[in-house]
Design an enzyme around this catalytic site. Structure first.
Site, mmCIF file in Angstrom:
data_model
loop_
_atom_site.group_PDB
_atom_site.id
_atom_site.type_symbol
_atom_site.label_atom_id
_atom_site.label_comp_id
_atom_site.label_asym_id
_atom_site.label_seq_id
_atom_site.Cartn_x
_atom_site.Cartn_y
_atom_site.Cartn_z
ATOM 1 N N ASP A 31 0.851 -1.191 0.000
ATOM 2 C CA ASP A 31 0.000 0.000 0.000
ATOM 3 C C ASP A 31 0.891 1.248 0.000
ATOM 4 O O ASP A 31 1.866 1.328 0.745
ATOM 5 C CB ASP A 31 -0.921 -0.003 1.225
ATOM 6 C CG ASP A 31 -2.080 0.964 1.055
ATOM 7 O OD1 ASP A 31 -3.221 0.516 0.909
ATOM 8 O OD2 ASP A 31 -1.825 2.200 1.046
ATOM 9 N N ILE A 32 0.534 2.208 -0.850
ATOM 10 C CA ILE A 32 1.339 3.429 -1.002
ATOM 11 C C ILE A 32 1.276 4.306 0.255
ATOM 12 O O ILE A 32 2.169 5.111 0.505
ATOM 13 C CB ILE A 32 0.854 4.199 -2.258
ATOM 14 C CG1 ILE A 32 1.942 5.060 -2.858
ATOM 15 C CG2 ILE A 32 -0.395 4.999 -1.993
ATOM 16 C CD1 ILE A 32 1.594 5.614 -4.249
ATOM 17 N N ASN A 88 -12.771 -3.065 2.252
ATOM 18 C CA ASN A 88 -13.630 -1.890 2.404
ATOM 19 C C ASN A 88 -14.648 -1.948 1.268
ATOM 20 O O ASN A 88 -14.277 -2.246 0.125
ATOM 21 C CB ASN A 88 -12.807 -0.599 2.315
ATOM 22 C CG ASN A 88 -11.820 -0.472 3.466
ATOM 23 O OD1 ASN A 88 -12.071 -0.977 4.555
ATOM 24 N ND2 ASN A 88 -10.700 0.175 3.225
ATOM 25 N N HIS A 101 -10.014 -5.370 -3.695
ATOM 26 C CA HIS A 101 -8.685 -5.638 -3.133
ATOM 27 C C HIS A 101 -8.835 -5.994 -1.668
ATOM 28 O O HIS A 101 -9.659 -5.433 -0.960
ATOM 29 C CB HIS A 101 -7.742 -4.431 -3.310
ATOM 30 C CG HIS A 101 -8.314 -3.147 -2.820
ATOM 31 N ND1 HIS A 101 -9.203 -2.407 -3.563
ATOM 32 C CD2 HIS A 101 -8.141 -2.483 -1.656
ATOM 33 C CE1 HIS A 101 -9.544 -1.322 -2.880
ATOM 34 N NE2 HIS A 101 -8.929 -1.353 -1.719
ATOM 35 N N HIS A 103 -7.074 -6.007 1.917
ATOM 36 C CA HIS A 103 -5.999 -5.420 2.724
ATOM 37 C C HIS A 103 -5.440 -6.478 3.674
ATOM 38 O O HIS A 103 -6.207 -7.227 4.296
ATOM 39 C CB HIS A 103 -6.543 -4.266 3.583
ATOM 40 C CG HIS A 103 -6.962 -3.047 2.832
ATOM 41 N ND1 HIS A 103 -6.160 -1.938 2.703
ATOM 42 C CD2 HIS A 103 -8.105 -2.758 2.163
ATOM 43 C CE1 HIS A 103 -6.806 -1.008 1.995
ATOM 44 N NE2 HIS A 103 -7.989 -1.482 1.660
HETATM 45 P P1 5GP Z 1 -9.519 1.305 -0.215
HETATM 46 O O1 5GP Z 1 -9.703 2.472 0.695
HETATM 47 O O2 5GP Z 1 -10.124 1.542 -1.580
HETATM 48 O O3 5GP Z 1 -9.988 0.011 0.412
HETATM 49 O O4 5GP Z 1 -7.978 1.095 -0.369
HETATM 50 C C1 5GP Z 1 -7.234 1.628 -1.427
HETATM 51 C C2 5GP Z 1 -5.798 1.623 -0.970
HETATM 52 O O5 5GP Z 1 -4.986 1.793 -2.107
HETATM 53 C C3 5GP Z 1 -5.473 2.736 0.002
HETATM 54 O O6 5GP Z 1 -5.014 2.169 1.233
HETATM 55 C C4 5GP Z 1 -4.389 3.541 -0.723
HETATM 56 O O7 5GP Z 1 -3.369 3.983 0.150
HETATM 57 C C5 5GP Z 1 -3.868 2.575 -1.753
HETATM 58 N N1 5GP Z 1 -3.402 3.185 -2.996
HETATM 59 C C6 5GP Z 1 -3.968 4.223 -3.670
HETATM 60 N N2 5GP Z 1 -3.296 4.493 -4.800
HETATM 61 C C7 5GP Z 1 -2.258 3.609 -4.828
HETATM 62 C C8 5GP Z 1 -1.193 3.401 -5.773
HETATM 63 O O8 5GP Z 1 -1.052 4.063 -6.790
HETATM 64 N N3 5GP Z 1 -0.308 2.408 -5.462
HETATM 65 C C9 5GP Z 1 -0.421 1.641 -4.346
HETATM 66 N N4 5GP Z 1 0.502 0.696 -4.157
HETATM 67 N N5 5GP Z 1 -1.421 1.812 -3.446
HETATM 68 C C10 5GP Z 1 -2.327 2.778 -3.688
#
Ligand code: 5GP
Ligand code: ZN
Length: 110
Positions: A31-32, A88, A101, A103
């Site tokens: 995660d970034i 999520n 995805h 986590h």
């Molecule tokens: P969500 O909130 O949709 O469940 O999680 C999306 C996750 O993707 C977030 O934790 C966010 O930090 C991560 N994320 C967003 N953009 C990127 C990216 O370009 N690369 C990576 N590796 N993670 C990302």
């Protein structure tokens, strides 16, 4: 592949990203913006928007996401200390990238 989907672009290597794991169906990335010392994302290569869009035929794919998570937890050395896995779902559930995805979070101090 969905148009304008960041994670489709990552799994199709249109956006460079380090893959910690890859097989026919999945990639795993860091995660970034990590929320834990170990914070990985397990992405299916096939685009599914969220758990709301999961169909019966996706059961094996989604089940296998947990097996990849289990394997990654071991590789990252957090299997014994413990970790969290979760989806999520949609905006109210904190989803910001609308490509399924899982986590994997762990590695906190004991
Ligand atoms: P969500 O909130 O949709 O469940 O999680 C999306 C996750 O993707 C977030 O934790 C966010 O930090 C991560 N994320 C967003 N953009 C990127 C990216 O370009 N690369 C990576 N590796 N993670 C990302
Ligand atoms: Zn996608």
């Amino acid at each position: 592949m969905a148009e304008d989907c960041l994670f489709c672009k990552i799994v199709n290597r249109q956006i460079p990203s380090e893959f910690l794991y890859e097989d026919e169906n999945f990639v795993v990335i860091k995660d970034i913006n990590p929320h834990a010392p170990v914070h990985l994302l397990i992405l299916p290569k096939h685009h599914i928007r969220s758990i709301n869009d999961m169909e019966k035929q996706d059961s094996e794919l989604v089940g296998n996401m947990f097996l990849v998570a289990k394997q990654m937890a071991k590789e990252q050395g957090v299997n014994e200390s413990g970790y969290k896995v979760g989806f999520n779902v949609e905006k109210g559930g904190g989803q910001v990238i609308f490509h399924l995805h899982l986590h994997l979070l762990g590695g906190w101090e004991k």
